[in-house]
Design a protein around this motif. Sequence first.
Motif, short mmCIF file in Angstrom:
data_model
loop_
_atom_site.label_atom_id
_atom_site.label_comp_id
_atom_site.label_asym_id
_atom_site.label_seq_id
_atom_site.Cartn_x
_atom_site.Cartn_y
_atom_site.Cartn_z
N LEU A 107 0.81 -1.22 0.00
CA LEU A 107 0.00 0.00 0.00
C LEU A 107 0.85 1.27 0.00
O LEU A 107 0.37 2.34 -0.39
CB LEU A 107 -0.93 0.02 1.21
CG LEU A 107 -1.93 -1.15 1.30
CD1 LEU A 107 -2.83 -0.97 2.52
CD2 LEU A 107 -2.76 -1.25 0.03
N THR A 108 2.09 1.17 0.47
CA THR A 108 2.98 2.32 0.50
C THR A 108 4.14 2.05 -0.46
O THR A 108 4.96 1.16 -0.21
CB THR A 108 3.54 2.58 1.91
OG1 THR A 108 2.46 2.60 2.85
CG2 THR A 108 4.28 3.91 1.96
N LYS A 109 4.18 2.79 -1.56
CA LYS A 109 5.26 2.63 -2.54
C LYS A 109 6.32 3.69 -2.25
O LYS A 109 6.06 4.89 -2.27
CB LYS A 109 4.72 2.83 -3.97
CG LYS A 109 5.77 2.70 -5.07
CD LYS A 109 5.14 2.91 -6.43
CE LYS A 109 6.18 2.91 -7.55
NZ LYS A 109 6.91 1.64 -7.64
N HIS A 160 4.53 7.10 -1.86
CA HIS A 160 3.20 7.21 -2.45
C HIS A 160 2.26 6.27 -1.69
O HIS A 160 2.40 5.03 -1.78
CB HIS A 160 3.28 6.85 -3.93
CG HIS A 160 1.95 6.83 -4.62
ND1 HIS A 160 1.75 6.21 -5.84
CD2 HIS A 160 0.73 7.34 -4.26
CE1 HIS A 160 0.48 6.34 -6.19
NE2 HIS A 160 -0.14 7.02 -5.24
N GLN A 161 1.31 6.83 -0.96
CA GLN A 161 0.37 6.02 -0.20
C GLN A 161 -0.86 5.73 -1.06
O GLN A 161 -1.47 6.64 -1.63
CB GLN A 161 -0.05 6.75 1.08
CG GLN A 161 -0.89 5.93 2.04
CD GLN A 161 -0.14 4.72 2.57
OE1 GLN A 161 1.08 4.74 2.66
NE2 GLN A 161 -0.88 3.67 2.90
N ARG A 162 -1.22 4.44 -1.15
CA ARG A 162 -2.32 4.03 -2.03
C ARG A 162 -3.44 3.36 -1.22
O ARG A 162 -3.19 2.70 -0.21
CB ARG A 162 -1.80 3.07 -3.10
CG ARG A 162 -0.74 3.72 -4.00
CD ARG A 162 -0.19 2.75 -5.02
NE ARG A 162 0.64 1.72 -4.40
CZ ARG A 162 1.46 0.93 -5.09
NH1 ARG A 162 1.55 1.05 -6.41
NH2 ARG A 162 2.18 0.02 -4.48
N VAL A 163 -4.66 3.51 -1.65
CA VAL A 163 -5.87 2.86 -1.14
C VAL A 163 -6.24 3.33 0.27
O VAL A 163 -7.27 3.97 0.48
CB VAL A 163 -5.77 1.31 -1.18
CG1 VAL A 163 -7.09 0.68 -0.72
CG2 VAL A 163 -5.39 0.84 -2.57
N LEU A 164 -5.41 2.98 1.26
CA LEU A 164 -5.74 3.31 2.64
C LEU A 164 -4.83 4.41 3.16
O LEU A 164 -3.63 4.39 2.93
CB LEU A 164 -5.58 2.08 3.53
CG LEU A 164 -6.55 0.91 3.29
CD1 LEU A 164 -6.20 -0.26 4.20
CD2 LEU A 164 -8.00 1.35 3.53
#
Length: 537
Positions: A158-160, A503-507
């Motif tokens: 979730l965190t790239k 880059h934080q994704r979704v949550l």
Amino acid sequence: MTDSRHSAAPSGGNPVAPGTDTRTAADVVTPALVARLARGVTGSGEAVSHAPFTGEVLARLPASSPEDVAAAFDRAREAQRRWRQVPARERARVLLRFHDLLLDRQYEVLDLIQLETGKARLHAHEEVQAVAVAARFYGRSAPALLRPGAHTGVLPLLTKVTELRVPRGVVGHIAPWNYPLELSAGDALPAFAAGNAVVMKPDTETALSALWARELLVEAGLPEDVWQVVLGEGPVVGPEVVARADYVTFTGSTRTGREVARTAAGRLVGSSLELGGKNAMLVLRDADVERAAAGAVRACFSSAGQLCISIERLYVHSSVADRFLERFAARTRAVRLGRSLSYGADMGSLASARQLETVVRHVEEAVAKGATVLAGGRPRPDVGPFFHEPTILEGVEPPMAVCTEETFGPVVSVHRFATEDEAVERANATPYGLNASVWTRDGRRGREIAARLRAGTVNVNEGYAAAYGSARAPMGGMGDSGLGRRHGTEGLLKYTEAQTIAHQRVLPLGPAFGLSDAAYARVMTAGLRALKSLRVH
């Protein structure tokens, strides 16, 4: 430069190597060459260099004012904005082309190095070797070392997270006189590969070698304004360089290095400093005496001892001391002095009257206070104004200056020891920690002793070249010998800033979907335990 003297010196001194090259300094450093190289200097004053072999004026080059330094930084900043956009692989290709040009045209710069420093041609060639190795290493490795790196984020998947290596901008580089090619071009190459520009202040006495390297690197594809050169007195021009740079590299004395570090720190910019040394060599009881004696000559007297990593203190196990010193002294007395622009001499000149004065003072004071000269001990004006014989002293003790001060000349003090613990303790009894050497037939034991020595590089069964020439490994000093490293991964990455992009994704990293703060904390606690159980780094 003709040397027609006999091969044997009067009164049993070191022999003089017959010169096979009849060219003079004027044949090499022509007005046309000086005018061509001078185009690479920002300045309108005059700086004068001299030839150590004769003491005569070698070249007159432009000297830089504070305004000239400011103008050089302006041009470098403008050029760096474009250079950093060039892909790392293309920048690296410039270094690889430079590598080939350097080897093809080495005879040109060998002449300049000898005429500017007074060193023997073989020792000048060590600089060509070192720069070629650095160009090859960074030319091959820089693209991979600078490639964006991926890291596991706080929430895997979730965190790239990406790590970028961003060039610092304009590097201010202050280079010394003793290795004018290696310590100018050799240190600048990784800075260029990382996408920086460089404003360099080489020592005026050896600026031609640096300017020649700049010209060759431009021929290899480096944009001309990316490498700016300023010249002048160190106390005048040096602070101007440090005051404007985004990162500072300096090679020189510990005293000046402290001033550079203070100024850089006050501006919150980084610095890399290679400073003084009082390097020790240990000859253990099982050493190959003949091999160690030959190695000691190289370690102590290369470039007339004017090398930060050369050996000035020699500790020999008492059981082999007599045999070792007999062979070492014999080899030292056989060292051939010379000032020809050809191979054959084993040692050249000191660089200046100041260097000769320090060597003479250290030797004469030590003898006056009870030290014994085992070989050498005398200036050699019959060869050239700044020549001094390679010298071995025994019985050196405090408060003799040669005992603790860096001589930076062809002088070594020898001491006997009874145990390895004693040898290690005495070798480490100095604020310096640049280089050391251990000689033994047992390689594993040698590496164990090396690990106990407080020095940035330690060579086993070699004096300095094994560690220094291995450009994939870092090189630098501990204690009063400096900060930071040249060579290796650090030698490139020090010229960059690390930038993390996450880059934080979704949550989100916070309460969501109606979770209370307490519930969010419980979820995160369970997640952290799970990540540890899964051995996630």
